[in-house]
Design an enzyme around this catalytic site. Structure first.
Site, mmCIF file in Angstrom:
data_model
loop_
_atom_site.group_PDB
_atom_site.id
_atom_site.type_symbol
_atom_site.label_atom_id
_atom_site.label_comp_id
_atom_site.label_asym_id
_atom_site.label_seq_id
_atom_site.Cartn_x
_atom_site.Cartn_y
_atom_site.Cartn_z
ATOM 1 C CG ASN A 9 16.981 -42.684 -4.860
ATOM 2 O OD1 ASN A 9 17.100 -41.687 -3.900
ATOM 3 N ND2 ASN A 9 16.973 -41.881 -5.958
ATOM 4 C CE LYS A 11 13.679 -41.897 -6.825
ATOM 5 N NZ LYS A 11 13.105 -41.850 -8.759
ATOM 6 C CG HIS A 95 18.349 -38.777 -8.947
ATOM 7 N ND1 HIS A 95 17.100 -38.297 -9.158
ATOM 8 C CD2 HIS A 95 18.276 -40.851 -8.850
ATOM 9 C CE1 HIS A 95 16.132 -39.949 -10.010
ATOM 10 N NE2 HIS A 95 17.114 -40.735 -8.944
ATOM 11 C CD GLU A 97 13.344 -38.409 -9.341
ATOM 12 O OE1 GLU A 97 13.940 -38.602 -8.116
ATOM 13 O OE2 GLU A 97 12.987 -39.162 -10.107
ATOM 14 C CD GLU A 167 19.034 -43.845 -11.350
ATOM 15 O OE1 GLU A 167 18.632 -44.374 -11.193
ATOM 16 O OE2 GLU A 167 18.934 -42.374 -10.926
ATOM 17 N N GLY A 173 11.015 -43.900 -12.908
ATOM 18 C CA GLY A 173 9.861 -43.760 -12.175
ATOM 19 C C GLY A 173 8.591 -44.221 -13.736
ATOM 20 C CB SER A 213 11.747 -48.398 -14.442
ATOM 21 O OG SER A 213 10.833 -47.676 -14.756
HETATM 22 P P1 PGA Z 1 12.480 -46.138 -10.368
HETATM 23 O O1 PGA Z 1 14.388 -44.791 -9.820
HETATM 24 O O2 PGA Z 1 13.331 -47.216 -9.887
HETATM 25 O O3 PGA Z 1 11.228 -45.913 -9.468
HETATM 26 O O4 PGA Z 1 13.057 -45.758 -12.024
HETATM 27 C C1 PGA Z 1 15.810 -45.053 -9.944
HETATM 28 C C2 PGA Z 1 16.142 -43.876 -9.346
HETATM 29 O O5 PGA Z 1 15.310 -42.898 -9.361
HETATM 30 O O6 PGA Z 1 16.827 -44.392 -8.982
#
Ligand code: PGA
Length: 254
Positions: A9, A11, A95, A97, A167, A173, A213
């Site tokens: 992903n 982003k 997601h 976000e 998630e 993140g 992460s």
């Molecule tokens: P991250 O993000 O691996 O940077 O924690 C995962 C995601 O948001 O899909």
């Protein structure tokens, strides 16, 4: 057996030129790799060019979102058909976000999942609890609500085609990964609910992947959990070598 799926992903990272460069490098590195499915989710602007660069390789494409209408006066939105035409087979839906920054609810997630399936896109539907919810011991209730409302009205057949990404919001993140035990427990719970609500076959076919992460040094232990079928990787997917290590660590024995 479910073939592990590793999805990147990206982003809001990578220009068209950067995306194409990455894909060209990755496709060479993974050309002889089997026992794992690899998918990249570039920003919309780079999707078509990345898909062209990945043509006839074992690297698939995903969009990061879609709108549920086919076309119309919806400024800023992109439909499932448009995403297919741009060269993607997958689409990330709901997601965290999108849920927290853009106000998406389980009801909008449901409409998007339904629309994606209707045009033959494989949705990667995201669920997961916040830190507050985990500390209040509400994790399973939150997951149940997100599954029930997000997947409302889908058939068992459709569930079998789906990818669910667990998630935990507190792990995205933050560098704070769920332990393999914490993730494994949540994944078993999700699989159990899918079995209960959609039947044994759908539950066995549906991929449930972990995100939050994921890094080269923790991916293997997470993937070793029985109900974890792959990963949705954000930050660590931006570097092609790091992503490759995660992909290698997830391979099923072939
Ligand atoms: P991250 O993000 O691996 O940077 O924690 C995962 C995601 O948001 O899909």
């Amino acid at each position: 057996m479910r073939v592990p799926l590793i999805a990147a992903n990206w982003k809001m990272y990578k220009t068209v030129a950067e995306a194409v460069k990455y894909v060209k490098e990755l496709r060479g590195l993974v050309k002889d790799l089997d026992g794992v499915e690899i998918v990249l989710a570039p920003p919309f602007t780079a999707l078509h060019a990345a898909a062209e660069a990945a043509r006839n390789s074992n690297v698939g494409m995903a969009a990061q979102d879609l709108y549920w209408e086919r076309e119309g006066a919806f400024t800023g939105e992109v439909s499932g058909q448009m995403i297919r035409e741009a060269g993607a087979e997958y689409v990330i839906v709901g997601h965290s976000e999108r849920r927290t920054l853009f106000g998406e609810s389980d009801a909008t997630v449901n409409r998007k999942l339904t629309a994606a399936l209707a045009v033959g896109l494989c949705p990667i539907g995201c669920i997961g609890e916040t830190l507050d919810q985990r500390e209040r011991k509400e994790t399973f209730d939150v997951l149940d609500r997100q599954i029930r409302q997000g997947l409302d009205g889908l058939t068992s057949d459709q569930i079998g085609q789906l990818v669910i990404a667990y998630e935990p919001v507190w792990a995205i993140g933050t560098g704070r990964t769920a332990t393999p035990q914490q993730a494994g427990e949540a994944h078993s719970h999700i699989r159990g609910r899918l079995r209960q609500w959609f039947g044994q076959e759908a539950a066995e076919l549906c991929h449930v992947i972990y995100g939050g992460s994921v890094k080269p040094d923790n991916a293997r232990d997470l993937m070793a959990q029985a109900d974890i079928d792959g990963a949705l990787v954000g930050g660590a997917s931006l570097d092609v070598r790091g992503f490759l290590q995660i992909v290698r660590g997830a391979r099923a024995p072939v």
